[in-house]
Design a protein around this motif. Structure first.
Motif: not given
Length: 252
Positions: A124-138
Protein backbone atom coordinates in the motif's frame (compact mmCIF):
# COMPACT_ATOMS: atom_id res chain seq x y z
CA UNK A 1 -22.33 -1.85 -32.48
CA UNK A 2 -18.75 -0.65 -33.06
CA UNK A 3 -15.97 -2.59 -31.40
CA UNK A 4 -14.52 -1.11 -28.23
CA UNK A 5 -11.28 0.76 -28.69
CA UNK A 6 -8.24 -1.23 -27.55
CA UNK A 7 -6.70 -0.03 -24.32
CA UNK A 8 -3.35 -1.74 -24.84
CA UNK A 9 -0.49 0.73 -24.61
CA UNK A 10 0.58 1.61 -28.18
CA UNK A 11 4.20 1.77 -27.13
CA UNK A 12 4.18 -1.85 -25.91
CA UNK A 13 1.84 -3.59 -28.35
CA UNK A 14 4.80 -5.21 -30.09
CA UNK A 15 7.73 -5.65 -27.68
CA UNK A 16 10.08 -6.39 -30.60
CA UNK A 17 9.26 -3.13 -32.40
CA UNK A 18 12.18 -0.68 -32.57
CA UNK A 19 9.68 2.12 -31.95
CA UNK A 20 8.81 0.76 -28.52
CA UNK A 21 9.20 3.41 -25.82
CA UNK A 22 11.16 2.25 -22.74
CA UNK A 23 9.33 2.69 -19.47
CA UNK A 24 10.56 3.40 -15.96
CA UNK A 25 9.90 0.24 -13.95
CA UNK A 26 10.35 -0.38 -10.23
CA UNK A 27 10.28 -3.89 -8.73
CA UNK A 28 10.34 -4.08 -4.93
CA UNK A 29 12.23 -7.03 -3.53
CA UNK A 30 13.78 -7.41 -6.97
CA UNK A 31 17.19 -8.69 -5.91
CA UNK A 32 16.32 -12.41 -6.00
CA UNK A 33 13.73 -15.04 -6.86
CA UNK A 34 10.51 -13.96 -8.54
CA UNK A 35 11.30 -10.26 -8.21
CA UNK A 36 14.65 -10.64 -9.95
CA UNK A 37 13.10 -12.66 -12.80
CA UNK A 38 10.46 -9.96 -13.28
CA UNK A 39 13.08 -7.19 -13.26
CA UNK A 40 15.24 -9.00 -15.81
CA UNK A 41 12.23 -9.64 -18.06
CA UNK A 42 11.48 -5.92 -18.22
CA UNK A 43 15.15 -5.09 -18.74
CA UNK A 44 15.42 -7.60 -21.58
CA UNK A 45 12.77 -5.62 -23.44
CA UNK A 46 14.68 -2.39 -23.06
CA UNK A 47 12.85 -0.86 -20.10
CA UNK A 48 14.69 1.17 -17.48
CA UNK A 49 14.48 -1.04 -14.42
CA UNK A 50 15.18 -0.38 -10.76
CA UNK A 51 14.90 -2.84 -7.90
CA UNK A 52 14.68 -2.35 -4.16
CA UNK A 53 16.25 -4.46 -1.47
CA UNK A 54 17.08 -3.86 2.16
CA UNK A 55 20.80 -3.87 1.35
CA UNK A 56 20.55 -1.85 -1.84
CA UNK A 57 22.72 -4.39 -3.66
CA UNK A 58 22.28 -4.30 -7.43
CA UNK A 59 22.01 -7.47 -9.50
CA UNK A 60 24.12 -7.22 -12.64
CA UNK A 61 22.63 -4.83 -15.20
CA UNK A 62 20.01 -3.36 -12.87
CA UNK A 63 19.83 -0.14 -10.87
CA UNK A 64 19.21 -0.83 -7.19
CA UNK A 65 18.22 1.27 -4.19
CA UNK A 66 17.98 0.42 -0.53
CA UNK A 67 14.43 0.54 0.80
CA UNK A 68 12.40 -0.69 3.74
CA UNK A 69 8.76 -1.02 2.69
CA UNK A 70 7.65 -0.70 6.31
CA UNK A 71 9.14 2.81 6.48
CA UNK A 72 7.48 5.57 4.44
CA UNK A 73 10.52 7.86 4.65
CA UNK A 74 12.79 5.09 3.36
CA UNK A 75 10.40 4.40 0.49
CA UNK A 76 10.12 8.06 -0.42
CA UNK A 77 13.92 8.36 -0.60
CA UNK A 78 14.09 5.22 -2.76
CA UNK A 79 11.45 6.50 -5.17
CA UNK A 80 13.23 9.85 -5.39
CA UNK A 81 16.50 8.10 -6.26
CA UNK A 82 14.77 6.04 -8.95
CA UNK A 83 13.08 9.12 -10.39
CA UNK A 84 16.40 10.93 -10.59
CA UNK A 85 18.02 7.96 -12.33
CA UNK A 86 15.34 6.88 -14.82
CA UNK A 87 12.33 9.17 -14.52
CA UNK A 88 8.98 8.83 -12.71
CA UNK A 89 7.90 5.24 -12.12
CA UNK A 90 5.42 4.17 -14.79
CA UNK A 91 5.22 0.50 -13.81
CA UNK A 92 5.30 -0.60 -10.18
CA UNK A 93 5.63 -4.28 -9.28
CA UNK A 94 5.02 -4.62 -5.53
CA UNK A 95 6.76 -7.90 -4.81
CA UNK A 96 8.61 -7.45 -1.48
CA UNK A 97 7.42 -9.86 1.17
CA UNK A 98 8.35 -12.01 4.15
CA UNK A 99 7.08 -15.12 5.93
CA UNK A 100 6.94 -15.91 9.63
CA UNK A 101 5.04 -19.19 9.68
CA UNK A 102 3.54 -20.68 12.81
CA UNK A 103 0.35 -22.41 13.87
CA UNK A 104 -2.41 -20.04 14.92
CA UNK A 105 -2.29 -20.82 18.63
CA UNK A 106 1.50 -20.39 18.72
CA UNK A 107 1.86 -17.34 16.47
CA UNK A 108 2.91 -14.17 18.28
CA UNK A 109 1.25 -10.83 17.64
CA UNK A 110 4.65 -9.47 16.62
CA UNK A 111 5.01 -12.11 13.90
CA UNK A 112 1.48 -11.48 12.66
CA UNK A 113 2.00 -7.71 12.61
CA UNK A 114 5.41 -7.94 10.90
CA UNK A 115 4.06 -9.95 7.96
CA UNK A 116 1.00 -7.73 7.51
CA UNK A 117 3.13 -4.58 7.76
CA UNK A 118 5.60 -5.79 5.13
CA UNK A 119 3.43 -7.70 2.67
CA UNK A 120 0.20 -5.69 2.74
CA UNK A 121 0.87 -2.28 4.26
CA UNK A 122 4.23 -2.19 2.46
CA UNK A 123 2.52 -2.72 -0.89
CA UNK A 124 0.00 0.00 0.00
CA UNK A 125 2.84 2.42 0.83
CA UNK A 126 4.51 1.69 -2.50
CA UNK A 127 1.29 2.20 -4.44
CA UNK A 128 0.53 5.44 -2.63
CA UNK A 129 3.97 6.83 -3.48
CA UNK A 130 3.93 5.60 -7.09
CA UNK A 131 0.51 7.05 -7.91
CA UNK A 132 1.73 10.53 -6.98
CA UNK A 133 3.33 10.84 -10.42
CA UNK A 134 1.06 8.37 -12.21
CA UNK A 135 -1.93 10.60 -11.54
CA UNK A 136 -0.06 13.59 -12.93
CA UNK A 137 0.81 11.61 -16.07
CA UNK A 138 -2.69 10.07 -16.27
CA UNK A 139 -1.07 6.72 -16.88
CA UNK A 140 0.38 3.92 -14.77
CA UNK A 141 0.51 0.19 -14.17
CA UNK A 142 0.58 -1.42 -10.72
CA UNK A 143 1.01 -5.17 -10.27
CA UNK A 144 0.81 -6.68 -6.80
CA UNK A 145 2.48 -10.07 -6.31
CA UNK A 146 0.17 -12.12 -4.11
CA UNK A 147 0.07 -15.92 -3.71
CA UNK A 148 -2.24 -18.86 -4.22
CA UNK A 149 -2.08 -19.13 -0.42
CA UNK A 150 -3.99 -15.86 -0.14
CA UNK A 151 -6.97 -17.41 -1.95
CA UNK A 152 -6.52 -21.08 -1.07
CA UNK A 153 -5.37 -20.90 2.55
CA UNK A 154 -2.52 -22.78 4.20
CA UNK A 155 -2.06 -24.24 7.71
CA UNK A 156 0.49 -22.30 9.72
CA UNK A 157 0.33 -19.27 7.45
CA UNK A 158 -2.62 -17.27 8.75
CA UNK A 159 -0.54 -14.08 8.75
CA UNK A 160 0.90 -14.66 5.26
CA UNK A 161 -2.43 -15.73 3.77
CA UNK A 162 -4.20 -12.72 5.26
CA UNK A 163 -1.56 -10.35 3.87
CA UNK A 164 -1.73 -11.88 0.39
CA UNK A 165 -5.53 -11.97 0.34
CA UNK A 166 -5.54 -8.32 1.35
CA UNK A 167 -3.66 -7.42 -1.83
CA UNK A 168 -6.71 -8.42 -3.86
CA UNK A 169 -8.93 -5.92 -2.03
CA UNK A 170 -6.20 -3.31 -2.26
CA UNK A 171 -5.78 -3.76 -6.02
CA UNK A 172 -9.51 -3.66 -6.71
CA UNK A 173 -9.98 -0.55 -4.61
CA UNK A 174 -7.13 1.20 -6.42
CA UNK A 175 -8.58 0.05 -9.76
CA UNK A 176 -11.97 1.57 -8.98
CA UNK A 177 -10.46 4.72 -7.53
CA UNK A 178 -7.92 5.47 -10.25
CA UNK A 179 -9.08 3.55 -13.32
CA UNK A 180 -10.52 6.71 -14.81
CA UNK A 181 -7.09 8.33 -14.65
CA UNK A 182 -5.42 5.71 -16.85
CA UNK A 183 -4.01 3.71 -13.94
CA UNK A 184 -4.54 -0.04 -13.61
CA UNK A 185 -3.97 -2.22 -10.56
CA UNK A 186 -3.87 -5.99 -10.88
CA UNK A 187 -2.68 -9.04 -8.97
CA UNK A 188 -0.51 -12.00 -9.91
CA UNK A 189 -1.02 -15.01 -7.64
CA UNK A 190 1.86 -17.50 -8.00
CA UNK A 191 1.60 -21.05 -6.70
CA UNK A 192 4.60 -23.23 -5.91
CA UNK A 193 7.50 -21.79 -7.90
CA UNK A 194 11.03 -23.17 -8.19
CA UNK A 195 13.02 -20.82 -5.95
CA UNK A 196 15.64 -21.08 -3.22
CA UNK A 197 12.77 -21.45 -0.75
CA UNK A 198 11.19 -24.47 -2.43
CA UNK A 199 14.49 -26.14 -3.31
CA UNK A 200 15.44 -26.57 0.37
CA UNK A 201 12.18 -28.33 1.24
CA UNK A 202 12.48 -32.07 2.00
CA UNK A 203 11.86 -34.22 -1.06
CA UNK A 204 8.82 -35.82 0.58
CA UNK A 205 7.29 -32.39 1.16
CA UNK A 206 7.98 -31.37 -2.44
CA UNK A 207 6.37 -34.57 -3.69
CA UNK A 208 3.29 -33.93 -1.56
CA UNK A 209 2.95 -30.40 -2.94
CA UNK A 210 3.36 -31.62 -6.53
CA UNK A 211 0.64 -34.23 -6.02
CA UNK A 212 -1.88 -31.43 -5.40
CA UNK A 213 -1.01 -29.50 -8.57
CA UNK A 214 -2.85 -30.58 -11.74
CA UNK A 215 0.23 -29.63 -13.79
CA UNK A 216 2.25 -32.08 -11.67
CA UNK A 217 5.21 -29.75 -11.28
CA UNK A 218 6.37 -26.49 -9.76
CA UNK A 219 6.39 -23.40 -11.94
CA UNK A 220 9.38 -21.34 -12.99
CA UNK A 221 10.05 -17.74 -12.01
CA UNK A 222 9.83 -16.91 -15.73
CA UNK A 223 6.20 -18.06 -15.73
CA UNK A 224 5.38 -15.39 -13.17
CA UNK A 225 7.45 -12.78 -15.01
CA UNK A 226 5.46 -13.35 -18.22
CA UNK A 227 2.20 -12.85 -16.32
CA UNK A 228 3.47 -9.58 -14.86
CA UNK A 229 4.54 -8.35 -18.31
CA UNK A 230 1.08 -9.12 -19.68
CA UNK A 231 -0.63 -7.05 -16.99
CA UNK A 232 1.87 -4.22 -17.38
CA UNK A 233 1.20 -4.09 -21.12
CA UNK A 234 -2.60 -4.19 -21.06
CA UNK A 235 -4.59 -1.09 -20.21
CA UNK A 236 -8.00 -2.79 -20.28
CA UNK A 237 -7.31 -5.45 -17.66
CA UNK A 238 -8.00 -3.87 -14.29
CA UNK A 239 -8.69 -5.28 -10.83
CA UNK A 240 -7.93 -8.80 -12.04
CA UNK A 241 -6.30 -11.71 -10.24
CA UNK A 242 -4.12 -13.80 -12.56
CA UNK A 243 -3.18 -17.21 -11.06
CA UNK A 244 0.16 -18.73 -12.03
CA UNK A 245 -0.19 -21.95 -10.09
CA UNK A 246 -0.52 -24.90 -12.46
CA UNK A 247 -4.21 -25.15 -11.58
CA UNK A 248 -3.71 -25.56 -7.82
CA UNK A 249 -6.12 -22.78 -6.82
CA UNK A 250 -8.71 -23.51 -9.53
CA UNK A 251 -10.28 -20.06 -9.46
CA UNK A 252 -10.31 -19.46 -5.71
Amino acid sequence: MPAAESQTDPAVTDPSSPARTPRSVLVTGGNRGIGLAVARAFAARGDRVAVTSRSGEAPEGLFAVAADVTDSASLDAAFSAVEAEQGPVEVLVANAGITKDQLLMRMSEDDFDAVIDTNLAGAWRCARRATKNMMRAKHGRIVFVSSVVGLYGSPGQSNYAASKAGLVGLARSVARELGGRGITANVVAPGFIETEMTRVLPEATQADYRSRIPAGSFGAVEDVARAVLFLADNGYVNGAVLPVDGGLGMGH
